[in-house]
Design an enzyme around this catalytic site. Sequence first.
Site, PDB file in Angstrom:
ATOM      1  N   ASN A   9       0.990  -1.032  -0.055  1.00  0.00           N
ATOM      2  CA  ASN A   9      -0.041  -0.093   0.020  1.00  0.00           C
ATOM      3  C   ASN A   9       0.892   1.159  -0.014  1.00  0.00           C
ATOM      4  O   ASN A   9       1.559   1.704   0.989  1.00  0.00           O
ATOM      5  CB  ASN A   9      -0.913  -0.130   1.356  1.00  0.00           C
ATOM      6  CG  ASN A   9      -1.539   1.321   1.338  1.00  0.00           C
ATOM      7  OD1 ASN A   9      -1.731   2.194   0.566  1.00  0.00           O
ATOM      8  ND2 ASN A   9      -2.031   1.420   2.898  1.00  0.00           N
ATOM      9  N   LYS A  11       0.203   4.147  -0.209  1.00  0.00           N
ATOM     10  CA  LYS A  11      -0.190   5.576   0.224  1.00  0.00           C
ATOM     11  C   LYS A  11      -0.211   6.679  -0.386  1.00  0.00           C
ATOM     12  O   LYS A  11      -0.183   6.364  -1.665  1.00  0.00           O
ATOM     13  CB  LYS A  11       0.199   5.825   1.848  1.00  0.00           C
ATOM     14  CG  LYS A  11       0.067   4.259   2.609  1.00  0.00           C
ATOM     15  CD  LYS A  11       0.269   4.755   4.268  1.00  0.00           C
ATOM     16  CE  LYS A  11       0.264   3.397   4.859  1.00  0.00           C
ATOM     17  NZ  LYS A  11       0.089   3.356   6.168  1.00  0.00           N
ATOM     18  N   HIS A 104      -9.322   1.085   5.140  1.00  0.00           N
ATOM     19  CA  HIS A 104      -8.009   1.428   5.924  1.00  0.00           C
ATOM     20  C   HIS A 104      -8.334   2.408   7.070  1.00  0.00           C
ATOM     21  O   HIS A 104      -9.186   3.558   6.894  1.00  0.00           O
ATOM     22  CB  HIS A 104      -7.091   1.962   4.786  1.00  0.00           C
ATOM     23  CG  HIS A 104      -5.698   1.847   5.404  1.00  0.00           C
ATOM     24  ND1 HIS A 104      -5.464   3.055   6.178  1.00  0.00           N
ATOM     25  CD2 HIS A 104      -4.654   1.255   5.267  1.00  0.00           C
ATOM     26  CE1 HIS A 104      -3.982   2.642   6.504  1.00  0.00           C
ATOM     27  NE2 HIS A 104      -3.459   1.430   5.980  1.00  0.00           N
ATOM     28  N   GLU A 106      -6.573   4.725   7.930  1.00  0.00           N
ATOM     29  CA  GLU A 106      -6.467   6.305   7.614  1.00  0.00           C
ATOM     30  C   GLU A 106      -7.853   6.764   7.020  1.00  0.00           C
ATOM     31  O   GLU A 106      -8.031   7.907   7.291  1.00  0.00           O
ATOM     32  CB  GLU A 106      -5.176   6.489   6.768  1.00  0.00           C
ATOM     33  CG  GLU A 106      -3.825   6.276   7.325  1.00  0.00           C
ATOM     34  CD  GLU A 106      -2.560   5.604   6.904  1.00  0.00           C
ATOM     35  OE1 GLU A 106      -2.836   5.641   5.446  1.00  0.00           O
ATOM     36  OE2 GLU A 106      -1.817   4.976   7.580  1.00  0.00           O
ATOM     37  N   GLU A 177      -5.222  -4.821  10.966  1.00  0.00           N
ATOM     38  CA  GLU A 177      -4.235  -3.936  10.948  1.00  0.00           C
ATOM     39  C   GLU A 177      -4.202  -2.891  12.337  1.00  0.00           C
ATOM     40  O   GLU A 177      -5.255  -2.104  12.087  1.00  0.00           O
ATOM     41  CB  GLU A 177      -4.419  -2.797   9.866  1.00  0.00           C
ATOM     42  CG  GLU A 177      -4.020  -3.544   8.671  1.00  0.00           C
ATOM     43  CD  GLU A 177      -3.303  -2.527   7.434  1.00  0.00           C
ATOM     44  OE1 GLU A 177      -2.106  -2.839   6.845  1.00  0.00           O
ATOM     45  OE2 GLU A 177      -3.624  -1.259   7.230  1.00  0.00           O
ATOM     46  N   GLY A 183       2.688   2.397  10.717  1.00  0.00           N
ATOM     47  CA  GLY A 183       3.563   3.574  10.444  1.00  0.00           C
ATOM     48  C   GLY A 183       4.350   3.928  11.739  1.00  0.00           C
ATOM     49  O   GLY A 183       5.010   4.846  11.764  1.00  0.00           O
ATOM     50  N   SER A 223       3.600  -1.784  10.393  1.00  0.00           N
ATOM     51  CA  SER A 223       4.877  -2.032  10.535  1.00  0.00           C
ATOM     52  C   SER A 223       5.731  -3.413  10.237  1.00  0.00           C
ATOM     53  O   SER A 223       6.384  -3.972  10.813  1.00  0.00           O
ATOM     54  CB  SER A 223       5.380  -1.638  11.976  1.00  0.00           C
ATOM     55  OG  SER A 223       4.923  -0.299  12.379  1.00  0.00           O
TER      56      SER A 223
END
Length: 261
Positions: A9, A11, A104, A106, A177, A183, A223
């Site tokens: 991904n 991003k 996701h 985010e 996730e 991250g 991560s």
Amino acid sequence: MRKKFIAGNWKMFKGPEGTSEFISRFVDELLISKNVTKAIDEKKLEIAIFPPSISITRAIELKTNAPILIGAQNMYWQENGAFTGEISASMLKEVGCTHIIIGHSERRNIFLETNDIINKKLTAAVNAGLVSVLCVGELLDDRKSANTFSVIKKQLLDALKGINPQIISDKIIIAYEPVWAIGTGITANNIDAQEVCSYIRNLISEAFGEKIANKLIVLYGGSVKPNNTASFLIENDIDGVLVGGASLEIDSFMNIIKAAL
Ligand code: PGA
């Protein structure tokens, strides 16, 4: 045996130029890795890359026939219309996308997507024939207050409302996730990740039957790096990884793929 699924991904990194650089070299690296191409040919492995929307066409044109699946990171659930700034599932199909990331963290936390919005997007993606990587995951506070399982259950069952159970294992991949691991450099350990991935599989089994649950691909993300990939993939209920930062460099992404063999 379920196939392994390794996804990158990107991003909001890599415009068309950065995508060209990556894809042309990545294709070369992939094609000389005979173990990797053999695993793909034998349908034991799939590799997917999710570039920013503006770079999707470039990735598809440059990869030519190389066995890399290209997907999008976002879409809107309507087919077309006055929705400034949005793109639809059928438009993604038209340019050759086969996959889409939905839900996701985010998108949930920064762009305030609710479980209801995620359900609408998932339904539209399924109807258009895209394979969805549906992301679920708890916040650090949820974990601290022992609410991980209830949060995952709600995210999952709300997202899947009204979806035909028969297509779930073919058209939907679930990615666990944990938000606190994305991250941050903090990974969930493989035991924690396996516990939640096994919970997800059991939930699907209870709701839609064991056969569907056994075929379902479940990923871990957060991560993931070359040196921790194998520790996740030895777990019974983890079939692959969804990789953010470490998918932006060819060497690290290739090493993650090789760790899956
Ligand atoms: P990360 O991102 O690997 O950079 O933690 C994972 C993701 O957000 O999918």
